[in-house]
Design a protein around this motif. Sequence first.
Motif, mmCIF file in Angstrom:
data_model
loop_
_atom_site.group_PDB
_atom_site.id
_atom_site.type_symbol
_atom_site.label_atom_id
_atom_site.label_comp_id
_atom_site.label_asym_id
_atom_site.label_seq_id
_atom_site.Cartn_x
_atom_site.Cartn_y
_atom_site.Cartn_z
ATOM 1 N N MET A 17 -0.339 -8.844 -5.499
ATOM 2 C CA MET A 17 -1.743 -8.529 -5.432
ATOM 3 C C MET A 17 -2.020 -7.517 -4.323
ATOM 4 O O MET A 17 -2.845 -6.630 -4.506
ATOM 5 C CB MET A 17 -2.559 -9.795 -5.206
ATOM 6 C CG MET A 17 -4.036 -9.510 -5.080
ATOM 7 S SD MET A 17 -5.074 -10.948 -4.884
ATOM 8 C CE MET A 17 -4.676 -11.478 -3.249
ATOM 9 N N ASP A 18 -1.325 -7.635 -3.187
ATOM 10 C CA ASP A 18 -1.567 -6.723 -2.077
ATOM 11 C C ASP A 18 -1.249 -5.282 -2.433
ATOM 12 O O ASP A 18 -1.971 -4.370 -2.036
ATOM 13 C CB ASP A 18 -0.756 -7.141 -0.840
ATOM 14 C CG ASP A 18 -1.273 -8.435 -0.231
ATOM 15 O OD1 ASP A 18 -2.428 -8.812 -0.520
ATOM 16 O OD2 ASP A 18 -0.521 -9.065 0.531
ATOM 17 N N ASP A 19 -0.161 -5.068 -3.193
ATOM 18 C CA ASP A 19 0.194 -3.700 -3.560
ATOM 19 C C ASP A 19 -0.833 -3.106 -4.517
ATOM 20 O O ASP A 19 -1.157 -1.925 -4.440
ATOM 21 C CB ASP A 19 1.608 -3.619 -4.131
ATOM 22 C CG ASP A 19 1.832 -4.518 -5.348
ATOM 23 O OD1 ASP A 19 1.049 -5.461 -5.551
ATOM 24 O OD2 ASP A 19 2.809 -4.282 -6.076
ATOM 25 N N VAL A 20 -1.396 -3.910 -5.390
ATOM 26 C CA VAL A 20 -2.436 -3.427 -6.309
ATOM 27 C C VAL A 20 -3.691 -3.082 -5.509
ATOM 28 O O VAL A 20 -4.299 -2.025 -5.705
ATOM 29 C CB VAL A 20 -2.742 -4.472 -7.405
ATOM 30 C CG1 VAL A 20 -3.955 -4.066 -8.227
ATOM 31 C CG2 VAL A 20 -1.528 -4.666 -8.297
ATOM 32 N N ALA A 21 -4.086 -3.949 -4.597
ATOM 33 C CA ALA A 21 -5.272 -3.698 -3.772
ATOM 34 C C ALA A 21 -5.077 -2.439 -2.928
ATOM 35 O O ALA A 21 -5.995 -1.624 -2.811
ATOM 36 C CB ALA A 21 -5.564 -4.900 -2.882
ATOM 37 N N ALA A 22 -3.894 -2.267 -2.369
ATOM 38 C CA ALA A 22 -3.620 -1.070 -1.572
ATOM 39 C C ALA A 22 -3.659 0.178 -2.438
ATOM 40 O O ALA A 22 -4.170 1.220 -2.022
ATOM 41 C CB ALA A 22 -2.270 -1.197 -0.877
ATOM 42 N N ALA A 23 -3.146 0.071 -3.649
ATOM 43 C CA ALA A 23 -3.124 1.233 -4.546
ATOM 44 C C ALA A 23 -4.534 1.662 -4.935
ATOM 45 O O ALA A 23 -4.839 2.852 -4.961
ATOM 46 C CB ALA A 23 -2.300 0.922 -5.791
ATOM 47 N N ILE A 24 -5.405 0.708 -5.220
ATOM 48 C CA ILE A 24 -6.742 1.085 -5.660
ATOM 49 C C ILE A 24 -7.691 1.355 -4.497
ATOM 50 O O ILE A 24 -8.837 1.749 -4.716
ATOM 51 C CB ILE A 24 -7.354 0.031 -6.615
ATOM 52 C CG1 ILE A 24 -7.564 -1.303 -5.926
ATOM 53 C CG2 ILE A 24 -6.506 -0.108 -7.860
ATOM 54 C CD1 ILE A 24 -8.306 -2.315 -6.776
ATOM 55 N N ALA A 25 -7.208 1.194 -3.275
ATOM 56 C CA ALA A 25 -8.036 1.503 -2.112
ATOM 57 C C ALA A 25 -8.278 3.004 -1.980
ATOM 58 O O ALA A 25 -9.270 3.422 -1.385
ATOM 59 C CB ALA A 25 -7.382 0.961 -0.843
ATOM 60 N N ASP A 26 -7.401 3.799 -2.542
ATOM 61 C CA ASP A 26 -7.522 5.259 -2.434
ATOM 62 C C ASP A 26 -8.421 5.795 -3.548
ATOM 63 O O ASP A 26 -8.205 5.485 -4.729
ATOM 64 C CB ASP A 26 -6.137 5.892 -2.531
ATOM 65 C CG ASP A 26 -6.202 7.380 -2.293
ATOM 66 O OD1 ASP A 26 -6.485 8.110 -3.260
ATOM 67 O OD2 ASP A 26 -5.975 7.802 -1.148
ATOM 68 N N PRO A 27 -9.411 6.626 -3.215
ATOM 69 C CA PRO A 27 -10.331 7.127 -4.236
ATOM 70 C C PRO A 27 -9.666 8.018 -5.289
ATOM 71 O O PRO A 27 -10.082 8.009 -6.457
ATOM 72 C CB PRO A 27 -11.390 7.899 -3.450
ATOM 73 C CG PRO A 27 -10.862 8.067 -2.086
ATOM 74 C CD PRO A 27 -9.799 7.035 -1.868
ATOM 75 N N VAL A 28 -8.650 8.768 -4.924
ATOM 76 C CA VAL A 28 -7.950 9.606 -5.909
ATOM 77 C C VAL A 28 -7.235 8.717 -6.918
ATOM 78 O O VAL A 28 -7.299 8.960 -8.131
ATOM 79 C CB VAL A 28 -6.964 10.582 -5.232
ATOM 80 C CG1 VAL A 28 -6.097 11.302 -6.261
ATOM 81 C CG2 VAL A 28 -7.712 11.587 -4.365
ATOM 82 N N ARG A 29 -6.579 7.672 -6.446
ATOM 83 C CA ARG A 29 -5.884 6.774 -7.375
ATOM 84 C C ARG A 29 -6.866 6.048 -8.289
ATOM 85 O O ARG A 29 -6.600 5.843 -9.471
ATOM 86 C CB ARG A 29 -4.990 5.811 -6.597
ATOM 87 C CG ARG A 29 -3.797 6.535 -5.970
ATOM 88 C CD ARG A 29 -2.739 5.595 -5.474
ATOM 89 N NE ARG A 29 -3.080 4.940 -4.244
ATOM 90 C CZ ARG A 29 -2.712 5.352 -3.030
ATOM 91 N NH1 ARG A 29 -1.983 6.436 -2.885
ATOM 92 N NH2 ARG A 29 -3.047 4.673 -1.969
ATOM 93 N N ARG A 30 -8.025 5.665 -7.751
ATOM 94 C CA ARG A 30 -9.041 5.041 -8.614
ATOM 95 C C ARG A 30 -9.509 6.023 -9.682
ATOM 96 O O ARG A 30 -9.691 5.650 -10.842
ATOM 97 C CB ARG A 30 -10.231 4.544 -7.786
ATOM 98 C CG ARG A 30 -9.936 3.298 -6.975
ATOM 99 C CD ARG A 30 -11.199 2.650 -6.438
ATOM 100 N NE ARG A 30 -12.085 3.549 -5.729
ATOM 101 C CZ ARG A 30 -12.038 3.785 -4.416
ATOM 102 N NH1 ARG A 30 -11.139 3.173 -3.663
ATOM 103 N NH2 ARG A 30 -12.891 4.609 -3.856
ATOM 104 N N ALA A 31 -9.683 7.277 -9.299
ATOM 105 C CA ALA A 31 -10.109 8.290 -10.273
ATOM 106 C C ALA A 31 -9.033 8.499 -11.334
ATOM 107 O O ALA A 31 -9.351 8.668 -12.523
ATOM 108 C CB ALA A 31 -10.425 9.603 -9.553
ATOM 109 N N ILE A 32 -7.772 8.475 -10.941
ATOM 110 C CA ILE A 32 -6.674 8.589 -11.916
ATOM 111 C C ILE A 32 -6.721 7.412 -12.887
ATOM 112 O O ILE A 32 -6.586 7.594 -14.104
ATOM 113 C CB ILE A 32 -5.306 8.676 -11.206
ATOM 114 C CG1 ILE A 32 -5.177 10.009 -10.464
ATOM 115 C CG2 ILE A 32 -4.156 8.490 -12.192
ATOM 116 C CD1 ILE A 32 -3.962 10.107 -9.545
#
Length: 121
Positions: free
Chosen positions: A1-16
Amino acid sequence: MDDVAAAIADPVRRAILELLREQPLPARRIAERFPISRPAVSRHLRVLRECGLVRDIPAGRERHYHLDPSRFGELSAWLSGFTSRAAVWGQRLDALETEVHRTRRDRRRGGAAPDRLEDTA
């Protein structure tokens, strides 16, 4: 879960992720949508791939990226613990608001209802 939360913390990754929610895309088409370098987009895609939010499928000389929503389950379940409590508090506050309005209405009409507490002061 932590790696998913860290990944989506970045706005560019959320936009992707939002782009891939619509349809699978090749890396070059993803990179075209951002004002950052293609290697920077590739690094973001690698983070998303390593945590399991996207998967890539080779197609000739390109790689097509697909959203894999299954990894959101654990994070979603954890977050629902907060939203369900908020919903319960929302219902309680709605009930309190209804009771306040009912009490004010009863007082304007000339008295409190028999099953309600009256001021003893």
